[in-house]
Design an enzyme around this catalytic site. Structure first.
Site, mmCIF file in Angstrom:
data_model
loop_
_atom_site.group_PDB
_atom_site.id
_atom_site.type_symbol
_atom_site.label_atom_id
_atom_site.label_comp_id
_atom_site.label_asym_id
_atom_site.label_seq_id
_atom_site.Cartn_x
_atom_site.Cartn_y
_atom_site.Cartn_z
ATOM 1 C CE LYS A 51 -3.807 -2.395 2.222
ATOM 2 N NZ LYS A 51 -4.550 -2.705 3.457
ATOM 3 C CD GLN A 95 -3.401 -4.253 6.616
ATOM 4 O OE1 GLN A 95 -3.333 -3.251 5.923
ATOM 5 N NE2 GLN A 95 -3.950 -5.366 6.192
ATOM 6 C CG ASP A 118 -9.429 -0.264 4.756
ATOM 7 O OD1 ASP A 118 -9.108 -0.322 3.553
ATOM 8 O OD2 ASP A 118 -8.746 -0.758 5.670
#
Ligand code: NAP
Length: 301
Positions: A51, A95, A118
């Protein structure tokens, strides 16, 4: 025809690079993404590294926040709160997975939905369901983009989604059944929607019969070769979300990555099909970048 996620993701990155460069040329600061990683899970560290690399490629700055695995839930919530209020951060992700002593839903619920790139907060999911402007979770957004950029229409089609997770199955089903006028801003996939969607899971009876009635099948189950050639009709569109490690003594790593579809036998019957790797996976990271730019555009308006 193979749906080449790697190629489309690369096109998206080029578009984002141009858009960000033009904002910066106008005197705006660059977009900035926060990435919180807890502990030292090797898979998570690889995802985060990928990422960060993708962000650098398009001109998104990253603040990586690495926290030890024994951090308390309160300490992690305090970090989320700090990022919620940091004016220099346009969006951030935590994460997953988190260590067992931390409740993921508690952490995700604490993220300001405007910074939730997200797209996993209950607020964003609820807004997506109601067709309000929202940040859509990355994999469903990527699938939608993959369909749109290949000119695959969903209106009136029967879409079968295998899997009902919060990150893939439920949101992609929701997106594809929406009325197009309710589709979300910042997405080039605005023509998609209006599908008739069936969601299947491990308790579904006669999955094969349901799949044989599908125009489009989206498989997100995490089971290698779940979808076989006898389960699909000629001309079907197959989107394989699964990522599974299967033993392969011929590979230097001792394993190879495979999806949920028996690709070799399903591909000859399919009008379009995604490979694994190189299909949905690259689109997921591209969508995170798109979401970050969407949050930045809102934040710096
Ligand atoms: P998940 O939370 O484990 O959900 C799997 C879903 O599949 C569940 O709803 C489960 O049903 C259903 N299922 C499992 N076995 C089945 C079977 N034999 N028949 C019918 N349904 C079955 O998984 P996830 O997080 O959605 O991920 C799914 C797969 O996609 C995994 O391989 C994951 O690694 C991959 N993935 C890839 C990307 C990407 O970027 N390409 C992103 C996210 C996930 P129940 O609800 O009844 O248990």
């Amino acid at each position: 025809m193979i749906l080449d996620g790697k190629k489309i993701a690369s096109e998206i990155r080029s578009e984002l690079r141009e858009q960000i460069a033009s904002r910066v040329a106008q005197g705006k600061r660059a977009p900035r993404l926060g990435i919180v990683i807890v502990g030292h899970n090797p898979a998570s560290e690889t995802y985060v590294a990928n990422k960060i690399k993708a962000c650098a490629e398009v001109g998104i700055e990253v603040e990586r926040v690495a926290l030890e695995a024994d951090i308390t839930e309160e300490q992690l919530l305090a970090e989320v709160e700090r990022l919620n209020h940091d004016e220099q951060i346009d969006g951030f992700i935590v994460q997953l997975p988190l260590p067992d002593h931390i409740t993921e839903t508690t952490i995700l619920s604490a993220i300001d939905y405007r910074k939730d790139v997200d797209g996993l907060t209950p607020a964003n999911v609820g807004r997506t369901v109601q067709g309000l402007p929202s940040l859509v979770s990355a994999t469903p957004r990527g699938i939608r983009e993959l369909l749109a950029r290949n000119g695959i229409q969903t209106a009136g089609k029967h879409v079968v989604v295998i899997g009902r997770s919060n990150i893939v199955g439920k949101p992609i089903a929701m997106l594809l059944m929406q009325r197009p006028y309710l589709s979300l801003p910042g997405m080039s996939a605005s023509s998609l929607g209006d599908a008739t969607v069936t969601i299947c899971h491990s308790k579904t009876r006669d999955l094969a019969a349901i799949c044989r009635t599908a125009d489009i099948i989206i498989v997100a189950a995490g089971c290698p070769k779940l979808l076989t050639a006898d389960m699909v009709r000629e001309g079907v569109v197959v989107i394989d979300v699964g990522i599974n490690r299967v033993e392969d003594p011929a590979s230097p790593r001792g394993y190879r990555l495979t999806g949920d579809v028996d690709f070799e036998h399903v591909a000859p019957k399919a009008a379009y099909i995604t490979p694994v790797p190189g299909g949905v996976g690259p689109m997921t990271i591209a969508s995170l970048l798109q979401n970050t730019l969407q949050a930045y555009n809102e934040h710096t308006r």
